[in-house]
Scaffold this motif. Structure first.
Motif, PDB file in Angstrom:
ATOM      1  N   THR A 123       0.764  -1.203   0.120  1.00 52.87           N
ATOM      2  CA  THR A 123       0.046   0.165  -0.052  1.00 52.87           C
ATOM      3  C   THR A 123       0.829   1.418   0.077  1.00 52.87           C
ATOM      4  O   THR A 123       0.214   2.367  -0.722  1.00 52.87           O
ATOM      5  CB  THR A 123      -0.980  -0.035   1.212  1.00 52.87           C
ATOM      6  N   ALA A 124       2.133   1.052   0.604  1.00 53.83           N
ATOM      7  CA  ALA A 124       2.964   2.479   0.875  1.00 53.83           C
ATOM      8  C   ALA A 124       3.488   2.553  -0.966  1.00 53.83           C
ATOM      9  O   ALA A 124       3.250   3.771  -1.209  1.00 53.83           O
ATOM     10  CB  ALA A 124       4.037   2.286   1.522  1.00 53.83           C
ATOM     11  N   ARG A 125       3.814   1.530  -1.398  1.00 55.15           N
ATOM     12  CA  ARG A 125       4.223   1.697  -3.081  1.00 55.15           C
ATOM     13  C   ARG A 125       2.939   2.148  -4.062  1.00 55.15           C
ATOM     14  O   ARG A 125       3.043   3.056  -4.693  1.00 55.15           O
ATOM     15  CB  ARG A 125       4.714   0.421  -3.513  1.00 55.15           C
ATOM     16  N   ALA A 126       1.818   1.752  -3.489  1.00 56.51           N
ATOM     17  CA  ALA A 126       0.631   2.311  -4.561  1.00 56.51           C
ATOM     18  C   ALA A 126       0.340   3.716  -4.174  1.00 56.51           C
ATOM     19  O   ALA A 126       0.082   4.349  -5.182  1.00 56.51           O
ATOM     20  CB  ALA A 126      -0.658   1.363  -3.750  1.00 56.51           C
ATOM     21  N   VAL A 127       0.480   4.180  -2.910  1.00 57.25           N
ATOM     22  CA  VAL A 127       0.414   5.821  -2.818  1.00 57.25           C
ATOM     23  C   VAL A 127       1.423   6.501  -3.204  1.00 57.25           C
ATOM     24  O   VAL A 127       1.107   7.773  -3.327  1.00 57.25           O
ATOM     25  CB  VAL A 127      -0.017   6.252  -1.407  1.00 57.25           C
ATOM     26  N   PRO A 129       5.891   7.545  -2.551  1.00 57.14           N
ATOM     27  CA  PRO A 129       6.570   8.225  -1.716  1.00 57.14           C
ATOM     28  C   PRO A 129       6.152   9.539  -0.969  1.00 57.14           C
ATOM     29  O   PRO A 129       6.138   9.882   0.232  1.00 57.14           O
ATOM     30  CB  PRO A 129       8.181   8.088  -1.927  1.00 57.14           C
ATOM     31  N   ARG A 130       6.051  10.321  -1.961  1.00 60.10           N
ATOM     32  CA  ARG A 130       5.522  11.729  -1.697  1.00 60.10           C
ATOM     33  C   ARG A 130       4.254  11.619  -0.837  1.00 60.10           C
ATOM     34  O   ARG A 130       4.115  12.459   0.078  1.00 60.10           O
ATOM     35  CB  ARG A 130       5.615  12.572  -2.972  1.00 60.10           C
ATOM     36  N   ALA A 131       3.123  11.143  -1.412  1.00 56.82           N
ATOM     37  CA  ALA A 131       1.922  11.153  -0.747  1.00 56.82           C
ATOM     38  C   ALA A 131       1.795  10.339   0.406  1.00 56.82           C
ATOM     39  O   ALA A 131       1.423  10.667   1.314  1.00 56.82           O
ATOM     40  CB  ALA A 131       0.711  10.555  -1.726  1.00 56.82           C
ATOM     41  N   TRP A 132       2.771   9.139   0.784  1.00 57.80           N
ATOM     42  CA  TRP A 132       2.925   8.462   1.694  1.00 57.80           C
ATOM     43  C   TRP A 132       3.475   9.363   2.875  1.00 57.80           C
ATOM     44  O   TRP A 132       3.054   9.666   4.183  1.00 57.80           O
ATOM     45  CB  TRP A 132       3.997   7.513   1.786  1.00 57.80           C
ATOM     46  N   ARG A 133       4.434  10.298   2.437  1.00 59.49           N
ATOM     47  CA  ARG A 133       5.034  11.163   3.468  1.00 59.49           C
ATOM     48  C   ARG A 133       4.455  12.105   4.081  1.00 59.49           C
ATOM     49  O   ARG A 133       4.321  12.417   5.031  1.00 59.49           O
ATOM     50  CB  ARG A 133       6.435  11.733   2.802  1.00 59.49           C
ATOM     51  N   LEU A 137       2.968  12.533   7.857  1.00 59.93           N
ATOM     52  CA  LEU A 137       3.554  13.907   8.832  1.00 59.93           C
ATOM     53  C   LEU A 137       2.072  14.555   8.997  1.00 59.93           C
ATOM     54  O   LEU A 137       2.262  15.086  10.147  1.00 59.93           O
ATOM     55  CB  LEU A 137       4.221  14.703   7.644  1.00 59.93           C
ATOM     56  N   SER A 138       1.455  14.815   8.071  1.00 55.01           N
ATOM     57  CA  SER A 138       0.168  15.703   8.504  1.00 55.01           C
ATOM     58  C   SER A 138      -0.603  14.834   9.337  1.00 55.01           C
ATOM     59  O   SER A 138      -1.224  15.666  10.721  1.00 55.01           O
ATOM     60  CB  SER A 138      -0.529  16.113   7.338  1.00 55.01           C
ATOM     61  N   GLY A 139      -0.597  13.654   9.150  1.00 51.17           N
ATOM     62  CA  GLY A 139      -1.520  12.593  10.473  1.00 51.17           C
ATOM     63  C   GLY A 139      -0.824  12.680  11.580  1.00 51.17           C
ATOM     64  O   GLY A 139      -1.432  12.811  12.690  1.00 51.17           O
ATOM     65  N   GLY A 140       0.447  12.368  11.374  1.00 46.68           N
ATOM     66  CA  GLY A 140       1.208  12.654  12.889  1.00 46.68           C
ATOM     67  C   GLY A 140       1.050  13.775  13.590  1.00 46.68           C
ATOM     68  O   GLY A 140       0.899  13.980  14.746  1.00 46.68           O
TER      69      GLY A 140
END
Length: 191
Positions: A123-127, A129-133, A137-140
């Motif tokens: 799922t990380a690959r699917a979204v 690296p930029r969207a994952w980060r 970050l915003s969620g954290g």
């Protein structure tokens, strides 16, 4: 294993009070605190490893995914306990909540679900690296703020709740210091 341990502890805590409302409310408080612990361990891992590299911080950074998923499991148990409280004591639940808690808590749970769902390689690959980060970050930071508000609003009635703000302030400070040191290293011209 950590998630299964949390489930067992929640059942044990509720069982100590014969699975009545008091036991469910104890589970709510317990899971709020375990969620805080695992959130801080996961969200502070990269900053700690960058600022104080040692065996523990490297382990923590390597395992932050599992710490984060354990946080999500803990907060899932928190949601189940809140649902049980609402079903068992609707009047007490109504007195303990507000429209703001539904809105801000709902946004927090949306972040937790999205972050947990993207904590796996596929799922990380699917979204990407930029969207994952951006999501993590915003969620954290949103969750850090939400924890601070949730624990902070209880301080006037129970001053010891201020102690729960210490790890949140520490994680925020570590992340800011780490980010500043990273930017300072980039700004230094090679030599």
């Amino acid at each position: 294993m950590l998630s299964l341990t949390l489930v067992a502890l929640c059942v044990w805590i509720a069982g100590m009070r014969q699975f009545e409302v008091d036991g469910v409310r104890l589970v709510i408080r317990f899971t709020a605190r375990t969620s805080l612990l695992f959130f801080c361990l996961a969200f502070g891992a990269a900053a700690l490893a960058r600022l104080w590299p040692n065996a523990w911080t490297r382990w923590q950074r390597r395992n932050r995914r599992y710490l984060g998923v354990t946080f999500a499991a803990s907060h899932g148990l928190h949601a189940v306990a809140i649902g049980c409280f609402a079903a068992m004591d609707p009047l007490g639940y109504a007195a303990a909540t507000s429209a703001a808690s539904y809105i801000f808590g709902g946004v927090g749970y949306a972040f937790i679900i999205a972050m947990a769902a993207t904590s796996f390689d596929r799922t990380a690959r699917a979204v990407g690296p930029r969207a994952w980060r951006m999501l993590h970050l915003s969620g954290g930071y949103y969750l850090l703020f939400q924890f601070a508000v949730s624990f902070g609003k209880r301080i006037p009635d129970m001053p010891l709740y201020a102690l729960f703000l210490i790890p949140l302030v520490a994680v925020f400070a570590l992340r800011m210091i780490s980010m500043a040191s990273k930017q300072a290293r980039r700004a230094v011209p090679a030599g």
